[in-house]
Write an enzyme that holds these catalytic residues in place. Structure first.
Site: not given
Ligand code: GRF
Length: 205
Positions: A70, A18, A114, A179, A96
């Site tokens: 990795r 998303s 985050h 976000e 990762r």
């Molecule tokens: C989000 O909450 C982001 O902050 C975290 O993982 C989630 C990913 O969501 N790192 P999406 O795949 O962008 O919907």
């Protein structure tokens, strides 16, 4: 000096995507001028976000870990990024940790989002951590990636109140809305070049 050249962006995902969709729409709507998303990479072949990326017209690439080290896995991703002349990498739910080799290949050129107000609650299960701790406010953070866990210089943050009846799901949903906005805002700043990193501080010029 402001950047007027096109910044070539790759987005790395592992799941729903998303945030990738939000960044794609922000670029398409002109909210992030002089930017182009040239590649969406997933380490998971079944990542839901891959189809959305294709529907949005983005080239996609699956690079599975497949039991490799990795370093080997990352080398394949880095080669693809170089082939696409990528200037900036956005991690968007990419599950990762990057090695220092990857980070050094794109110094201060990798962004992550985050779902907490860093430095609180880094790592997995940020919403769970926030609820267990009992904080009254949480939120989200966009930061440059360095070799610490969710610890690089902070570009932008949004605050989200924690409600008494919040579950991890309801809190996550409200934070996710923020976000999508703050990631686009942070990316626009980085693409514009109108900032500098002073110690740990990202300051606007
Ligand atoms: C989000 O909450 C982001 O902050 C975290 O993982 C989630 C990913 O969501 N790192 P999406 O795949 O962008 O919907």
């Amino acid at each position: 000096m402001a950047n007027t050249q096109t910044t070539r962006i790759a987005i790395l995902i592992s799941g729903r995507g998303s945030n990738m969709i939000a960044l794609s729409k922000a670029v398409a709507s002109g909210l992030i001028p002089n930017a182009r998303i040239v590649l969406v990479v997933s380490d998971k072949p079944n990542a839901v976000g891959l189809q959305a990326a294709s529907e949005l017209g983005h080239e996609t690439l699956i690079v599975e870990r497949r039991g490799r080290s990795r370093e080997e896995h990352e080398a394949e991703i880095i080669a693809a990024l170089r082939e696409h002349k990528v200037d900036l990498v956005c991690l968007a739910g990419y599950m990762r940790l990057l090695s220092s080799c990857f980070i050094e290949a794109f110094p201060h050129r990798i962004l992550n989002i985050h779902p907490s107000l860093l430095p609180s609650f880094p790592g997995l299960d940020a919403h769970h951590q926030a609820l267990i701790h009992g904080v009254k406010f949480s939120g989200c953070t966009v930061h440059f990636v360095d070799d610490t866990l969710d610890g690089g210089p902070i570009i932008a943050q949004r605050v989200v109140p924690v409600l008494d009846d919040d579950s991890e799901e309801t809190l996550a949903a409200r934070i996710l809305e923020q976000e999508h906005e703050v990631y686009a805002e942070a990316l626009a700043l980085v693409v514009s070049g109108n900032y500098e990193v002073v110690g740990r501080r990202v300051v606007k010029k």
